[in-house]
Design a protein around this motif. Structure first.
Motif, PDB file in Angstrom:
ATOM      1  N   SER A  42     -14.699   3.345 -24.631  1.00 25.51           N
ATOM      2  CA  SER A  42     -16.043   3.415 -25.088  1.00 25.51           C
ATOM      3  C   SER A  42     -16.349   4.657 -25.928  1.00 25.51           C
ATOM      4  CB  SER A  42     -17.079   2.977 -24.078  1.00 25.51           C
ATOM      5  OG  SER A  42     -17.161   4.000 -23.152  1.00 25.51           O
ATOM      6  N   GLN A  43     -15.790   5.715 -25.795  1.00 22.76           N
ATOM      7  CA  GLN A  43     -16.159   6.864 -26.434  1.00 22.76           C
ATOM      8  C   GLN A  43     -15.732   6.874 -27.712  1.00 22.76           C
ATOM      9  OE1 GLN A  43     -18.600   8.903 -24.684  1.00 22.76           O
ATOM     10  NE2 GLN A  43     -18.501   6.867 -23.551  1.00 22.76           N
ATOM     11  N   LEU A  44     -14.487   5.960 -28.308  1.00 25.04           N
ATOM     12  CA  LEU A  44     -13.719   6.059 -29.351  1.00 25.04           C
ATOM     13  C   LEU A  44     -14.318   5.128 -30.630  1.00 25.04           C
ATOM     14  CD1 LEU A  44     -10.324   6.327 -27.838  1.00 25.04           C
ATOM     15  CD2 LEU A  44     -11.954   8.229 -28.274  1.00 25.04           C
ATOM     16  N   ASP A  45     -14.186   5.593 -31.661  1.00 23.62           N
ATOM     17  CA  ASP A  45     -14.463   4.769 -32.649  1.00 23.62           C
ATOM     18  C   ASP A  45     -12.994   4.004 -33.209  1.00 23.62           C
ATOM     19  OD1 ASP A  45     -13.017   6.527 -34.508  1.00 23.62           O
ATOM     20  OD2 ASP A  45     -15.079   7.603 -35.127  1.00 23.62           O
ATOM     21  N   ASP A  46     -13.023   3.089 -34.340  1.00 21.78           N
ATOM     22  CA  ASP A  46     -11.876   2.547 -34.696  1.00 21.78           C
ATOM     23  C   ASP A  46     -10.797   3.620 -35.253  1.00 21.78           C
ATOM     24  OD1 ASP A  46     -13.064  -0.020 -34.208  1.00 21.78           O
ATOM     25  OD2 ASP A  46     -13.479  -0.347 -36.239  1.00 21.78           O
ATOM     26  N   HIS A  47     -11.072   4.517 -35.879  1.00 18.51           N
ATOM     27  CA  HIS A  47     -10.406   5.452 -36.218  1.00 18.51           C
ATOM     28  C   HIS A  47      -9.687   6.099 -34.996  1.00 18.51           C
ATOM     29  CE1 HIS A  47      -8.378   9.011 -38.210  1.00 18.51           C
ATOM     30  NE2 HIS A  47      -9.069   9.844 -37.427  1.00 18.51           N
ATOM     31  N   GLU A  48     -10.266   6.507 -34.283  1.00 22.63           N
ATOM     32  CA  GLU A  48      -9.691   7.257 -33.101  1.00 22.63           C
ATOM     33  C   GLU A  48      -8.872   6.310 -32.237  1.00 22.63           C
ATOM     34  OE1 GLU A  48     -13.412  10.310 -32.660  1.00 22.63           O
ATOM     35  OE2 GLU A  48     -13.689   8.376 -31.730  1.00 22.63           O
ATOM     36  N   MET A  49      -9.152   4.848 -32.012  1.00 21.75           N
ATOM     37  CA  MET A  49      -8.369   3.859 -31.412  1.00 21.75           C
ATOM     38  C   MET A  49      -7.187   3.672 -32.012  1.00 21.75           C
ATOM     39  SD  MET A  49      -9.535   2.474 -28.907  1.00 21.75           S
ATOM     40  CE  MET A  49      -8.729   1.078 -28.753  1.00 21.75           C
ATOM     41  N   ASP A  50      -7.181   3.949 -33.460  1.00 20.02           N
ATOM     42  CA  ASP A  50      -5.745   3.810 -34.008  1.00 20.02           C
ATOM     43  C   ASP A  50      -4.893   4.862 -33.751  1.00 20.02           C
ATOM     44  OD1 ASP A  50      -6.451   1.434 -35.266  1.00 20.02           O
ATOM     45  OD2 ASP A  50      -7.154   2.518 -37.200  1.00 20.02           O
ATOM     46  N   LYS A  51      -5.295   5.943 -33.324  1.00 18.25           N
ATOM     47  CA  LYS A  51      -4.410   7.264 -32.881  1.00 18.25           C
ATOM     48  C   LYS A  51      -3.755   7.084 -31.803  1.00 18.25           C
ATOM     49  CE  LYS A  51      -5.481   9.729 -36.483  1.00 18.25           C
ATOM     50  NZ  LYS A  51      -4.649  10.244 -37.617  1.00 18.25           N
ATOM     51  N   LEU A  52      -4.284   6.074 -30.928  1.00 17.44           N
ATOM     52  CA  LEU A  52      -3.543   5.959 -29.626  1.00 17.44           C
ATOM     53  C   LEU A  52      -2.416   5.032 -29.472  1.00 17.44           C
ATOM     54  CD1 LEU A  52      -6.768   4.964 -27.369  1.00 17.44           C
ATOM     55  CD2 LEU A  52      -5.818   7.150 -27.981  1.00 17.44           C
ATOM     56  N   GLU A  53      -1.469   5.454 -29.024  1.00 19.08           N
ATOM     57  CA  GLU A  53      -0.045   4.719 -28.958  1.00 19.08           C
ATOM     58  C   GLU A  53      -0.223   3.463 -27.633  1.00 19.08           C
ATOM     59  OE1 GLU A  53       4.002   3.677 -29.640  1.00 19.08           O
ATOM     60  OE2 GLU A  53       2.424   4.552 -30.762  1.00 19.08           O
ATOM     61  N   CYS A  54      -0.525   3.798 -26.296  1.00 19.60           N
ATOM     62  CA  CYS A  54      -0.602   2.879 -25.625  1.00 19.60           C
ATOM     63  C   CYS A  54      -1.170   3.538 -24.305  1.00 19.60           C
ATOM     64  CB  CYS A  54       0.842   2.433 -25.143  1.00 19.60           C
ATOM     65  SG  CYS A  54       1.841   3.707 -24.463  1.00 19.60           S
ATOM     66  N   LEU A  55      -1.293   2.835 -23.111  1.00 23.34           N
ATOM     67  CA  LEU A  55      -1.759   3.752 -22.030  1.00 23.34           C
ATOM     68  C   LEU A  55      -0.955   3.958 -20.967  1.00 23.34           C
ATOM     69  CD1 LEU A  55      -4.791   0.951 -21.141  1.00 23.34           C
ATOM     70  CD2 LEU A  55      -4.965   3.253 -22.394  1.00 23.34           C
ATOM     71  N   ALA A  56      -0.854   5.130 -20.185  1.00 22.04           N
ATOM     72  CA  ALA A  56       0.059   5.345 -19.042  1.00 22.04           C
ATOM     73  C   ALA A  56      -0.626   5.385 -17.713  1.00 22.04           C
ATOM     74  CB  ALA A  56       0.163   6.920 -19.415  1.00 22.04           C
ATOM     75  N   VAL A  57       0.079   4.873 -16.928  1.00 20.51           N
ATOM     76  CA  VAL A  57      -0.289   4.875 -15.574  1.00 20.51           C
ATOM     77  C   VAL A  57       0.619   5.477 -14.518  1.00 20.51           C
ATOM     78  CG1 VAL A  57      -1.275   2.525 -15.904  1.00 20.51           C
ATOM     79  CG2 VAL A  57       1.134   2.602 -15.072  1.00 20.51           C
ATOM     80  N   GLY A  58       0.044   6.006 -13.545  1.00 27.15           N
ATOM     81  CA  GLY A  58       0.840   7.090 -12.674  1.00 27.15           C
ATOM     82  C   GLY A  58       0.501   6.755 -11.302  1.00 27.15           C
ATOM     83  N   GLY A  59       1.005   7.452 -10.346  1.00 30.38           N
ATOM     84  CA  GLY A  59       0.557   7.363  -9.110  1.00 30.38           C
ATOM     85  C   GLY A  59       1.322   6.070  -8.236  1.00 30.38           C
ATOM     86  N   VAL A  60       2.315   5.780  -8.743  1.00 33.71           N
ATOM     87  CA  VAL A  60       2.911   4.441  -8.330  1.00 33.71           C
ATOM     88  C   VAL A  60       3.961   5.037  -7.226  1.00 33.71           C
ATOM     89  CG1 VAL A  60       4.735   2.666  -8.881  1.00 33.71           C
ATOM     90  CG2 VAL A  60       2.937   3.756 -10.450  1.00 33.71           C
ATOM     91  N   ASN A  61       3.833   4.263  -6.198  1.00 35.99           N
ATOM     92  CA  ASN A  61       4.389   4.647  -4.856  1.00 35.99           C
ATOM     93  C   ASN A  61       5.868   3.483  -4.652  1.00 35.99           C
ATOM     94  OD1 ASN A  61       2.901   6.675  -3.791  1.00 35.99           O
ATOM     95  ND2 ASN A  61       1.343   5.210  -3.269  1.00 35.99           N
ATOM     96  N   ASN A  62       5.670   2.258  -5.283  1.00 37.64           N
ATOM     97  CA  ASN A  62       6.654   1.592  -5.011  1.00 37.64           C
ATOM     98  C   ASN A  62       6.646   0.509  -6.264  1.00 37.64           C
ATOM     99  OD1 ASN A  62       4.784  -1.026  -4.453  1.00 37.64           O
ATOM    100  ND2 ASN A  62       4.327   0.308  -2.718  1.00 37.64           N
TER     101      ASN A  62
END
Length: 268
Positions: free
Chosen positions: A207-227
């Motif tokens: 919600s903090q990003l505008d359209d230009h800033e959204m275009d700079k994102l490649e994807c989302l990363a998730v961590g803390g995976v136990n299994n």
């Protein structure tokens, strides 16, 4: 934020990202000639591995921009481009977790130093997430040993506020990359233990990003995976969130080792 309609991918593409390679290949060797040959060998080996797999799997590397910049410097001083050690590019962690586990805080100047390292040596950069949790300290009544452990927040409004703080970090990182005309793409890291918490954090962040800033994102990363099933759940959570489809078609799994953890998500 504007949602763009993007055609859904018909195939699954896997990018194997090798972390810890600097230590594994002894890139901190005091012998410059040895280190130079190791770096050249690593580049040829990773290219050979990709060709042997029939180009069905991308082969990339990951280094820690907070702790491992000296490795990158020495590799380049030896005449080898650091990001070309792996045929499909280099990822750079922000080192935020290492800062937290060391009980330290990181200010804007330190973040900018890390952004500079990421932009110089990597194609993809991790963001500075804000972990929605607090550290508790207890004293063992018998041994008197001091122990610290993390307690995750349960309140969704509080989690969303931490997501917004992560969004502010993203804006800062994007602005820095823009200022030096860097083509480095950014991976925001998602926090939260279930769909409601992941969604509150992620939507607050974006919600903090505008359209230009959204275009700079490649994807989302998730961590803390136990299994393996937790990884599958987190992937489904991302896909079910009310976020632009661009960020659903590709995600990065932090710290996943071994093929077993990947099987459910590849089959599901």
């Amino acid at each position: 934020m504007t949602k763009k309609k993007i055609k859904e991918p018909q195939e699954i593409h896997i990018d194997y990202v090798a972390s810890g390679f600097a230590a594994s290949f002894r890139l901190s060797s005091p012998y410059e000639d040895y280190e130079k040959e190791i770096a050249a060998h690593l580049a040829k080996s990773s290219e050979y591995l990709k060709k042997t797999l029939g180009n069905t799997v991308k082969i990339s590397g990951l280094f820690n921009a907070y702790t491992e910049e000296p490795f990158a410097v020495r590799v380049e001083e030896g005449g080898q481009e650091f990001r070309k050690l792996f045929p499909d590019g280099m990822y750079a962690d922000s080192g935020g977790l290492q800062v937290v586990t060391q009980g330290k805080t990181i200010d804007a100047n330190q973040r900018k130093k890390i952004y500079a390292v990421q932009a110089k040596y990597a194609d993809y950069a991790m963001s500075f997430d804000e972990i929605p949790a607090e550290m508790k300290t207890v004293v063992d009544p018998i041994t008197k040993e001091i122990k610290k452990y993390r307690v995750n927040f349960e309140d969704l409004d509080k989690i969303e506020r931490y997501g917004k703080k992560a969004g502010e970090n993203l804006k800062e990182q994007i602005a820095y990359f823009d200022s030096i005309d860097s083509k480095c793409k950014i991976f925001p890291i998602v926090q939260g233990q279930d769909f409601a918490k992941m969604s509150a954090y992620t939507i607050g962040m974006l919600s903090q990003l505008d359209d230009h800033e959204m275009d700079k994102l490649e994807c989302l990363a998730v961590g803390g995976v136990n299994n393996e099933f937790e990884l599958l759940e987190r992937a489904r959570n991302i896909y079910n969130m009310d976020i632009p489809y661009k960020l659903k078609g590709h995600f990065h799994a932090l710290g996943v080792t071994g093929f077993r953890k990947l099987l459910p998500i590849l089959l599901g």
